[in-house]
Scaffold this motif. Sequence first.
Motif, PDB file in Angstrom:
ATOM      1  N   ALA A   1       0.830  -1.203   0.000  1.00  0.00           N
ATOM      2  CA  ALA A   1       0.000   0.000   0.000  1.00  0.00           C
ATOM      3  C   ALA A   1       0.862   1.250   0.000  1.00  0.00           C
ATOM      4  O   ALA A   1       0.560   2.202  -0.718  1.00  0.00           O
ATOM      5  CB  ALA A   1      -0.935  -0.016   1.200  1.00  0.00           C
ATOM      6  N   ASP A   2       1.928   1.251   0.798  1.00  0.00           N
ATOM      7  CA  ASP A   2       2.819   2.413   0.826  1.00  0.00           C
ATOM      8  C   ASP A   2       3.505   2.616  -0.519  1.00  0.00           C
ATOM      9  O   ASP A   2       3.665   3.750  -0.963  1.00  0.00           O
ATOM     10  CB  ASP A   2       3.875   2.261   1.920  1.00  0.00           C
ATOM     11  N   ARG A   3       3.896   1.521  -1.152  1.00  0.00           N
ATOM     12  CA  ARG A   3       4.566   1.614  -2.460  1.00  0.00           C
ATOM     13  C   ARG A   3       3.635   2.288  -3.467  1.00  0.00           C
ATOM     14  O   ARG A   3       4.047   3.171  -4.209  1.00  0.00           O
ATOM     15  CB  ARG A   3       4.956   0.224  -2.928  1.00  0.00           C
ATOM     16  N   ASP A   4       2.389   1.858  -3.502  1.00  0.00           N
ATOM     17  CA  ASP A   4       1.425   2.429  -4.445  1.00  0.00           C
ATOM     18  C   ASP A   4       1.182   3.910  -4.163  1.00  0.00           C
ATOM     19  O   ASP A   4       1.072   4.716  -5.085  1.00  0.00           O
ATOM     20  CB  ASP A   4       0.097   1.672  -4.394  1.00  0.00           C
ATOM     21  N   ARG A   5       1.123   4.274  -2.895  1.00  0.00           N
ATOM     22  CA  ARG A   5       0.911   5.672  -2.523  1.00  0.00           C
ATOM     23  C   ARG A   5       2.111   6.523  -2.931  1.00  0.00           C
ATOM     24  O   ARG A   5       1.952   7.609  -3.488  1.00  0.00           O
ATOM     25  CB  ARG A   5       0.673   5.801  -1.013  1.00  0.00           C
ATOM     26  N   ILE A   6       3.306   6.010  -2.704  1.00  0.00           N
ATOM     27  CA  ILE A   6       4.524   6.741  -3.069  1.00  0.00           C
ATOM     28  C   ILE A   6       4.585   6.938  -4.584  1.00  0.00           C
ATOM     29  O   ILE A   6       4.896   8.028  -5.066  1.00  0.00           O
ATOM     30  CB  ILE A   6       5.773   5.996  -2.554  1.00  0.00           C
ATOM     31  N   ILE A   7       4.275   5.889  -5.334  1.00  0.00           N
ATOM     32  CA  ILE A   7       4.270   5.983  -6.794  1.00  0.00           C
ATOM     33  C   ILE A   7       3.249   7.018  -7.250  1.00  0.00           C
ATOM     34  O   ILE A   7       3.536   7.845  -8.126  1.00  0.00           O
ATOM     35  CB  ILE A   7       3.982   4.601  -7.430  1.00  0.00           C
ATOM     36  N   ASP A   8       2.068   6.998  -6.664  1.00  0.00           N
ATOM     37  CA  ASP A   8       1.012   7.928  -7.062  1.00  0.00           C
ATOM     38  C   ASP A   8       1.386   9.373  -6.759  1.00  0.00           C
ATOM     39  O   ASP A   8       1.181  10.268  -7.589  1.00  0.00           O
ATOM     40  CB  ASP A   8      -0.304   7.563  -6.387  1.00  0.00           C
ATOM     41  N   VAL A   9       1.968   9.618  -5.586  1.00  0.00           N
ATOM     42  CA  VAL A   9       2.374  10.985  -5.225  1.00  0.00           C
ATOM     43  C   VAL A   9       3.467  11.478  -6.176  1.00  0.00           C
ATOM     44  O   VAL A   9       3.407  12.608  -6.672  1.00  0.00           O
ATOM     45  CB  VAL A   9       2.839  11.045  -3.756  1.00  0.00           C
ATOM     46  N   ALA A  10       4.445  10.636  -6.443  1.00  0.00           N
ATOM     47  CA  ALA A  10       5.526  11.027  -7.354  1.00  0.00           C
ATOM     48  C   ALA A  10       4.982  11.300  -8.755  1.00  0.00           C
ATOM     49  O   ALA A  10       5.354  12.295  -9.392  1.00  0.00           O
ATOM     50  CB  ALA A  10       6.589   9.935  -7.396  1.00  0.00           C
ATOM     51  N   ARG A  11       4.093  10.437  -9.230  1.00  0.00           N
ATOM     52  CA  ARG A  11       3.495  10.619 -10.556  1.00  0.00           C
ATOM     53  C   ARG A  11       2.755  11.950 -10.636  1.00  0.00           C
ATOM     54  O   ARG A  11       2.903  12.703 -11.604  1.00  0.00           O
ATOM     55  CB  ARG A  11       2.536   9.466 -10.870  1.00  0.00           C
ATOM     56  N   GLN A  12       1.998  12.261  -9.615  1.00  0.00           N
ATOM     57  CA  GLN A  12       1.261  13.521  -9.597  1.00  0.00           C
ATOM     58  C   GLN A  12       2.199  14.720  -9.634  1.00  0.00           C
ATOM     59  O   GLN A  12       1.930  15.711 -10.323  1.00  0.00           O
ATOM     60  CB  GLN A  12       0.372  13.595  -8.354  1.00  0.00           C
ATOM     61  N   ARG A  13       3.298  14.648  -8.922  1.00  0.00           N
ATOM     62  CA  ARG A  13       4.256  15.768  -8.911  1.00  0.00           C
ATOM     63  C   ARG A  13       4.919  15.955 -10.275  1.00  0.00           C
ATOM     64  O   ARG A  13       5.090  17.077 -10.734  1.00  0.00           O
ATOM     65  CB  ARG A  13       5.292  15.556  -7.817  1.00  0.00           C
ATOM     66  N   PHE A  14       5.303  14.854 -10.895  1.00  0.00           N
ATOM     67  CA  PHE A  14       5.895  14.960 -12.234  1.00  0.00           C
ATOM     68  C   PHE A  14       4.875  15.512 -13.229  1.00  0.00           C
ATOM     69  O   PHE A  14       5.197  16.380 -14.049  1.00  0.00           O
ATOM     70  CB  PHE A  14       6.414  13.608 -12.723  1.00  0.00           C
ATOM     71  N   GLN A  15       3.653  15.030 -13.157  1.00  0.00           N
ATOM     72  CA  GLN A  15       2.627  15.514 -14.075  1.00  0.00           C
ATOM     73  C   GLN A  15       2.302  16.982 -13.838  1.00  0.00           C
ATOM     74  O   GLN A  15       2.057  17.721 -14.789  1.00  0.00           O
ATOM     75  CB  GLN A  15       1.373  14.644 -13.974  1.00  0.00           C
ATOM     76  N   HIS A  16       2.341  17.420 -12.599  1.00  0.00           N
ATOM     77  CA  HIS A  16       2.116  18.831 -12.290  1.00  0.00           C
ATOM     78  C   HIS A  16       3.218  19.692 -12.924  1.00  0.00           C
ATOM     79  O   HIS A  16       2.944  20.735 -13.518  1.00  0.00           O
ATOM     80  CB  HIS A  16       2.063  19.040 -10.780  1.00  0.00           C
ATOM     81  N   ALA A  17       4.458  19.231 -12.802  1.00  0.00           N
ATOM     82  CA  ALA A  17       5.577  19.955 -13.419  1.00  0.00           C
ATOM     83  C   ALA A  17       5.419  20.003 -14.931  1.00  0.00           C
ATOM     84  O   ALA A  17       5.708  21.023 -15.565  1.00  0.00           O
ATOM     85  CB  ALA A  17       6.904  19.307 -13.033  1.00  0.00           C
ATOM     86  N   LEU A  18       4.933  18.912 -15.527  1.00  0.00           N
ATOM     87  CA  LEU A  18       4.760  18.867 -16.975  1.00  0.00           C
ATOM     88  C   LEU A  18       3.591  19.719 -17.448  1.00  0.00           C
ATOM     89  O   LEU A  18       3.585  20.174 -18.594  1.00  0.00           O
ATOM     90  CB  LEU A  18       4.598  17.419 -17.446  1.00  0.00           C
ATOM     91  N   GLN A  19       2.619  19.956 -16.596  1.00  0.00           N
ATOM     92  CA  GLN A  19       1.536  20.873 -16.958  1.00  0.00           C
ATOM     93  C   GLN A  19       2.076  22.288 -17.095  1.00  0.00           C
ATOM     94  O   GLN A  19       1.646  23.040 -17.965  1.00  0.00           O
ATOM     95  CB  GLN A  19       0.426  20.839 -15.907  1.00  0.00           C
ATOM     96  N   LYS A  20       3.035  22.639 -16.251  1.00  0.00           N
ATOM     97  CA  LYS A  20       3.650  23.971 -16.316  1.00  0.00           C
ATOM     98  C   LYS A  20       4.607  24.082 -17.491  1.00  0.00           C
ATOM     99  O   LYS A  20       4.700  25.128 -18.124  1.00  0.00           O
ATOM    100  CB  LYS A  20       4.393  24.270 -15.015  1.00  0.00           C
ATOM    101  N   ASP A  21       5.359  23.007 -17.744  1.00  0.00           N
ATOM    102  CA  ASP A  21       6.338  23.004 -18.831  1.00  0.00           C
ATOM    103  C   ASP A  21       6.385  21.607 -19.446  1.00  0.00           C
ATOM    104  O   ASP A  21       7.090  20.728 -18.951  1.00  0.00           O
ATOM    105  CB  ASP A  21       7.721  23.391 -18.300  1.00  0.00           C
ATOM    106  N   PRO A  22       5.639  21.377 -20.527  1.00  0.00           N
ATOM    107  CA  PRO A  22       5.574  20.043 -21.134  1.00  0.00           C
ATOM    108  C   PRO A  22       6.910  19.519 -21.666  1.00  0.00           C
ATOM    109  O   PRO A  22       7.038  18.327 -21.925  1.00  0.00           O
ATOM    110  CB  PRO A  22       4.590  20.219 -22.292  1.00  0.00           C
ATOM    111  N   LYS A  23       7.895  20.391 -21.795  1.00  0.00           N
ATOM    112  CA  LYS A  23       9.206  19.975 -22.302  1.00  0.00           C
ATOM    113  C   LYS A  23      10.228  19.768 -21.184  1.00  0.00           C
ATOM    114  O   LYS A  23      11.398  19.511 -21.467  1.00  0.00           O
ATOM    115  CB  LYS A  23       9.744  21.030 -23.273  1.00  0.00           C
ATOM    116  N   ASN A  24       9.808  19.834 -19.941  1.00  0.00           N
ATOM    117  CA  ASN A  24      10.706  19.734 -18.792  1.00  0.00           C
ATOM    118  C   ASN A  24      11.407  18.368 -18.792  1.00  0.00           C
ATOM    119  O   ASN A  24      10.794  17.337 -18.522  1.00  0.00           O
ATOM    120  CB  ASN A  24       9.905  19.932 -17.499  1.00  0.00           C
ATOM    121  N   LYS A  25      12.691  18.403 -19.112  1.00  0.00           N
ATOM    122  CA  LYS A  25      13.456  17.164 -19.246  1.00  0.00           C
ATOM    123  C   LYS A  25      13.477  16.369 -17.944  1.00  0.00           C
ATOM    124  O   LYS A  25      13.268  15.147 -17.939  1.00  0.00           O
ATOM    125  CB  LYS A  25      14.886  17.470 -19.692  1.00  0.00           C
TER     126      LYS A  25
END
Length: 74
Positions: A1-25
């Motif tokens: 359960a913790d693994r899935d939560r950690i993956i989901d939080v990280a995914r959301q943060r990366f996607q948030h950054a990509l919403q601001k800059d879709p080319k963010n390497k």
Amino acid sequence: ADRDRIIDVARQRFQHALQKDPKNKGALLGLAKLYTWAGDRERAIATYNEALKHHPRDKDVAFAVMRTQVRFED
């Protein structure tokens, strides 16, 4: 359960950054590595392809793609 939560939080943060800059390497590579780590081959490859589209001559992107191809035995 913790693994899935950690993956989901990280995914959301990366996607948030990509919403601001879709080319963010960093966000593209981070998200692709996260998908690779989670074993989601299709999303990992799609995200790496997006990174290659925006950064076609970047050695870090090329190396990450190669490493993932080896991981998934492509």
